[in-house]
Design an enzyme around this catalytic site. Structure first.
Site, mmCIF file in Angstrom:
data_model
loop_
_atom_site.group_PDB
_atom_site.id
_atom_site.type_symbol
_atom_site.label_atom_id
_atom_site.label_comp_id
_atom_site.label_asym_id
_atom_site.label_seq_id
_atom_site.Cartn_x
_atom_site.Cartn_y
_atom_site.Cartn_z
ATOM 1 N N LYS A 121 20.274 31.387 -28.026
ATOM 2 C CA LYS A 121 20.346 31.519 -26.361
ATOM 3 C C LYS A 121 21.444 32.350 -26.980
ATOM 4 C CE LYS A 121 22.137 29.643 -22.162
ATOM 5 N NZ LYS A 121 22.859 28.160 -21.723
HETATM 6 C C1 E4P Z 1 23.054 28.293 -18.528
HETATM 7 O O1 E4P Z 1 21.893 28.355 -19.114
HETATM 8 C C2 E4P Z 1 24.415 27.814 -17.974
HETATM 9 O O2 E4P Z 1 24.501 26.556 -19.566
HETATM 10 C C3 E4P Z 1 24.495 27.154 -16.722
HETATM 11 O O3 E4P Z 1 23.249 27.217 -16.205
HETATM 12 C C4 E4P Z 1 25.811 27.605 -16.403
HETATM 13 O O4 E4P Z 1 26.076 26.831 -15.387
HETATM 14 P P1 E4P Z 1 27.569 26.815 -14.724
HETATM 15 O O5 E4P Z 1 27.925 28.161 -14.169
HETATM 16 O O6 E4P Z 1 27.567 26.205 -13.630
HETATM 17 O O7 E4P Z 1 28.631 25.947 -15.752
#
Ligand code: E4P
Length: 225
Positions: A84
């Site tokens: 990522k």
């Molecule tokens: C995606 O990969 C992220 O980890 C995640 O969806 C972030 O979500 P949030 O905005 O609820 O922290």
């Protein structure tokens, strides 16, 4: 559409995997920090819990050389790991390099179609379009999802559009309607997808009627002497 759970909690991954509908897991530095366990042990255990699933693990450096070092380390932990990478300049460069080396990537913190275009051109496997954080600012995060899905289709990019930062089941329905390839969501939202009051009322009535009639699926065996 693929369903990923967004968590660093292995017990949540285990439960979601048991349902047989889980295609992968996304983590981020916040979720790993919250898990209270080590990064490598957590993501490798998650890989074992979701055989064949795509498991996203994020780099934390912000300069290219360190990002590349981290990406190569993380991707070496397990074949299911998807690296990522945040949508910043060295991140896009990193995605191009990892694509050249055949390493899968998930470009994160994408909020606009212009950012998604860069990720797609760099060869991202997944483009994580965040919706909830945009909604939190009184805008509609789903607009960029629909436009990104159209952009990927129109130009024949290989990237999959992953709807992230999901806050409620309606986001999942909107992701389906937009033709997104993947939705990732907290475990509690995935549990909510099961729920409908008429299912509960209907099931109660079926079981009350069945039990009231004294029926059984299994025939009684004659008692053995
Ligand atoms: C995606 O990969 C992220 O980890 C995640 O969806 C972030 O979500 P949030 O905005 O609820 O922290």
């Amino acid at each position: 559409m693929k369903l990923f759970v967004d968590t660093g909690d292995v017990s949540e991954v285990r439960q979601a995997a048991e349902w047989g509908i889980l295609d992968g897991v996304t983590t981020n530095p916040t979720l790993i920090a919250k898990s209270g366990r080590g990064f490598k042990e957590t993501v490798t255990e998650i890989c074992r819990l979701v055989p064949g699933g795509a498991i996203s693990a994020e780099v934390v450096a912000t300069d290219y050389d360190d990002m590349l070092r981290e990406a190569l380390e993380i991707s070496g932990w397990h074949e299911q790991i998807v690296v990522k990478v945040p949508l910043i300049e060295p991140g896009v460069r990193l995605v191009s390099e990892l694509a050249r080396r055949g390493i899968r990537t998930n470009v994160t913190l994408v909020f606009s179609v212009s950012q998604a275009l860069l990720a797609a051109k760099a060869g991202a496997t997944y483009i994580s379009n965040f919706v909830g954080r945009v909604d939190d600012m009184s805008d509609d995060g789903m607009d960029a999802v629909a436009d990104t899905v159209a952009m990927v289709a129109n130009y024949g990019f290989k990237s999959e559009v992953l709807v992230a930062s999901i806050r409620h089941p309606l986001h999942v329905v909107q992701a389906v309607n937009a033709g997104a390839h993947v939705s990732t969501m907290p475990f509690k939202i995935m549990q909510m997808l099961f729920k409908h009051p008429l299912t509960e009322i209907g099931l109660k009535r079926f079981l009350d009627d069945w039990n009231g009639a004294g029926l059984s699926i299994f025939e009684k065996q004659p008692a053995t002497l």
